[in-house]
Design a protein around this motif. Structure first.
Motif, short mmCIF file in Angstrom:
data_model
loop_
_atom_site.label_atom_id
_atom_site.label_comp_id
_atom_site.label_asym_id
_atom_site.label_seq_id
_atom_site.Cartn_x
_atom_site.Cartn_y
_atom_site.Cartn_z
N ILE A 275 0.84 -1.82 -0.05
CA ILE A 275 -0.13 0.28 -0.14
C ILE A 275 1.00 1.40 0.33
CG2 ILE A 275 -2.09 1.24 1.19
CD1 ILE A 275 -2.81 -1.57 2.57
N VAL A 276 2.12 1.21 1.27
CA VAL A 276 2.64 2.29 0.81
C VAL A 276 3.41 2.62 -0.42
CG1 VAL A 276 5.55 3.09 1.16
CG2 VAL A 276 3.81 2.04 3.11
N PHE A 277 4.19 1.43 -1.60
CA PHE A 277 4.65 2.00 -2.46
C PHE A 277 3.78 2.49 -3.51
CE2 PHE A 277 8.03 -0.36 -0.60
CZ PHE A 277 9.02 0.05 -1.56
N ALA A 278 2.61 1.47 -3.39
CA ALA A 278 1.92 1.91 -4.60
C ALA A 278 0.82 3.39 -4.48
CB ALA A 278 0.16 1.60 -4.96
N THR A 279 0.92 4.30 -2.43
CA THR A 279 0.32 5.03 -2.69
C THR A 279 1.42 6.07 -3.57
OG1 THR A 279 -1.14 4.43 -1.20
CG2 THR A 279 -0.61 6.95 -1.17
N ASN A 281 4.29 5.96 -5.00
CA ASN A 281 4.86 5.56 -6.18
C ASN A 281 4.84 6.73 -7.38
OD1 ASN A 281 6.10 4.41 -8.33
ND2 ASN A 281 4.59 4.64 -9.35
N LYS A 282 3.91 7.81 -7.48
CA LYS A 282 3.25 8.92 -7.76
C LYS A 282 4.53 10.31 -7.41
CE LYS A 282 -0.94 10.20 -5.61
NZ LYS A 282 -2.32 10.18 -5.43
N TYR A 283 4.75 10.10 -6.29
CA TYR A 283 5.39 11.45 -5.88
C TYR A 283 7.01 11.88 -5.96
CZ TYR A 283 1.07 12.31 -3.73
OH TYR A 283 0.26 12.59 -2.99
N PHE A 284 7.42 10.49 -6.88
CA PHE A 284 8.99 9.99 -7.52
C PHE A 284 9.31 10.57 -7.58
CE2 PHE A 284 8.36 7.03 -3.87
CZ PHE A 284 9.76 6.49 -3.53
N SER A 285 9.57 11.68 -8.31
CA SER A 285 10.10 12.63 -9.28
C SER A 285 10.97 13.60 -9.06
CB SER A 285 8.42 13.75 -9.81
OG SER A 285 8.60 14.76 -11.05
N VAL A 286 11.73 13.91 -9.98
CA VAL A 286 13.00 14.47 -10.40
C VAL A 286 12.56 16.03 -11.17
CG1 VAL A 286 14.25 12.84 -9.36
CG2 VAL A 286 14.52 13.20 -11.76
N GLY A 287 11.64 15.89 -11.44
CA GLY A 287 11.57 17.47 -12.55
C GLY A 287 11.40 18.27 -11.83
N GLY A 288 10.88 18.56 -10.85
CA GLY A 288 10.41 19.76 -9.97
C GLY A 288 12.03 20.96 -9.43
N ILE A 289 13.15 20.36 -10.08
CA ILE A 289 14.21 21.25 -9.29
C ILE A 289 14.42 22.31 -10.28
CG2 ILE A 289 16.65 21.06 -8.89
CD1 ILE A 289 16.13 18.71 -6.94
N GLY A 290 14.51 21.48 -11.91
CA GLY A 290 14.90 22.07 -13.23
C GLY A 290 14.00 23.49 -13.49
N GLY A 291 12.41 23.21 -13.45
CA GLY A 291 12.01 24.37 -13.38
C GLY A 291 11.89 25.85 -11.98
N SER A 292 12.49 25.63 -11.04
CA SER A 292 12.44 26.03 -10.08
C SER A 292 14.04 27.30 -10.27
CB SER A 292 13.40 25.29 -8.90
OG SER A 292 12.10 24.51 -8.08
N LEU A 293 14.67 26.56 -11.64
CA LEU A 293 16.16 27.37 -11.99
C LEU A 293 15.49 27.77 -13.80
CD1 LEU A 293 19.29 25.09 -11.44
CD2 LEU A 293 18.15 27.17 -10.12
N ALA A 294 13.98 28.40 -13.74
CA ALA A 294 13.87 28.42 -15.23
C ALA A 294 14.00 29.68 -14.73
CB ALA A 294 12.21 28.28 -15.65
N GLY A 295 14.70 30.76 -15.95
CA GLY A 295 14.54 31.64 -15.65
C GLY A 295 15.65 32.52 -15.13
#
Length: 296
Positions: A275-279, A281-295
């Motif tokens: 249940i923990v892994f299934a719940t 799993n969708k939060y494992f993302s590394v794309g947020g840091i690149g957007g923080s440096l935009a511009g």
């Protein structure tokens, strides 16, 4: 001039045919390689999943003294009605959740200091963590038992949780520090310019971009505490204080084993990690840091 020009064949179609053949050969070789990789992965997956599938099937198969036919929930019902499985489940949840919360709350700032600090004290602290991480928990079980016996923490869930937190802390700190290293310090410098404190930049900038790292650390602490048997068998004595791994072990008798109850309780033990892994799993993302440096 025109005769010379028409003497040479047009390169387009001929070159297209010559270039097409090796490409088809490479494509066929690549397909064969993909099939071999697929078969290998399928075999490895079968080796891993077949024992789990057998456990689930036996958990829902009627026992030798049962009158039910086909798949049934009778084994699960008997485990919870005739044993202390509900108490064992509660004990495991208490120790595991406490371990996760304390480990993440302590490892996050400790990992931040380890990642951003540049001093002899931080280097010594890092070396100490590395040495402690290399030591197996079995080397400290006996001294801890003697120490905790004098403090009244043997056969106690609090003492068990303290050991879980201590054994998790070194790896959890290293995991958080490794993820903090991937976050550019320019984000924190920008927040400092805007008037944010060091602690404020840590909580509002670093932690907000570290959700995958925090979840990875939490899952590591969760699995260590949830699956532990070695520490529990040393420190727990009373049947009412058992965790689920100890509860599963209690079904193994000297001359007989209640396999249906073992498999039913094993299924109960497998559900929370799934249940923990299934719940999460969708939060494992590394794309947020690149957007923080935009511009920038």
């Amino acid at each position: 001039m025109s005769a010379v020009l028409h003497a040479h064949p047009e390169p387009g179609p001929a070159l297209g045919i010559d270039e097409g053949k090796p490409r088809r050969v490479l494509s066929e070789a690549g397909m064969r390689g993909r099939w071999w990789r697929f078969v290998l992965i399928l075999a490895i997956t079968a080796v891993v999943l077949v024992p789990i599938l057998v456990t689930v099937i036996l958990a829902f198969t009627p026992g030798p003294n049962s009158t039910a036919t086909g798949l049934t929930f009778e084994n699960l019902s008997n485990v919870f009605s005739k044993t202390l499985a509900a108490t064992w489940l509660k004990n495991s949840l208490i120790t595991t959740l406490a371990t996760v919360l304390v480990s993440v709350a302590v490892a996050a700032p400790a990992g931040y200091v380890l990642s951003r600090g540049r001093s002899k004290a931080v280097s010594g602290y890092s070396l100490l963590l590395f040495v402690m991480q290399s030591l197996p928990i079995i080397t400290s079980v006996v001294p801890l038992f003697i120490l905790f016996a004098g403090m009244g923490l043997v056969d106690n869930l609090m003492g068990l949780t303290i050991i879980y937190v201590g054994s998790t802390m070194t790896v959890a700190t290293w995991m958080m520090a490794a993820y903090f290293d991937s976050i550019p310090i320019s984000l924190e410098e920008a927040s400092w310019i805007d008037g944010c404190s060091v602690f404020g930049s840590f909580t509002k900038v670093v932690l907000r971009n570290s959700l995958p790292g925090v979840l990875s650390t939490a899952i590591f602490a969760f699995l260590l505490a949830w699956n532990d048997y070695l520490v529990a068998i040393v420190f727990l004595r009373s049947n009412e204080i058992f965790t689920l791994p100890m509860g599963v072990q209690s079904f193994f008798q000297q001359n007989a084993t209640d396999w249906t109850s073992v498999m039913a309780l094993a299924v109960v033990m497998m559900l929370p990690p799934v249940i923990v892994f299934a719940t999460l799993n969708k939060y494992f993302s590394v794309g947020g840091i690149g957007g923080s440096l935009a511009g920038r």
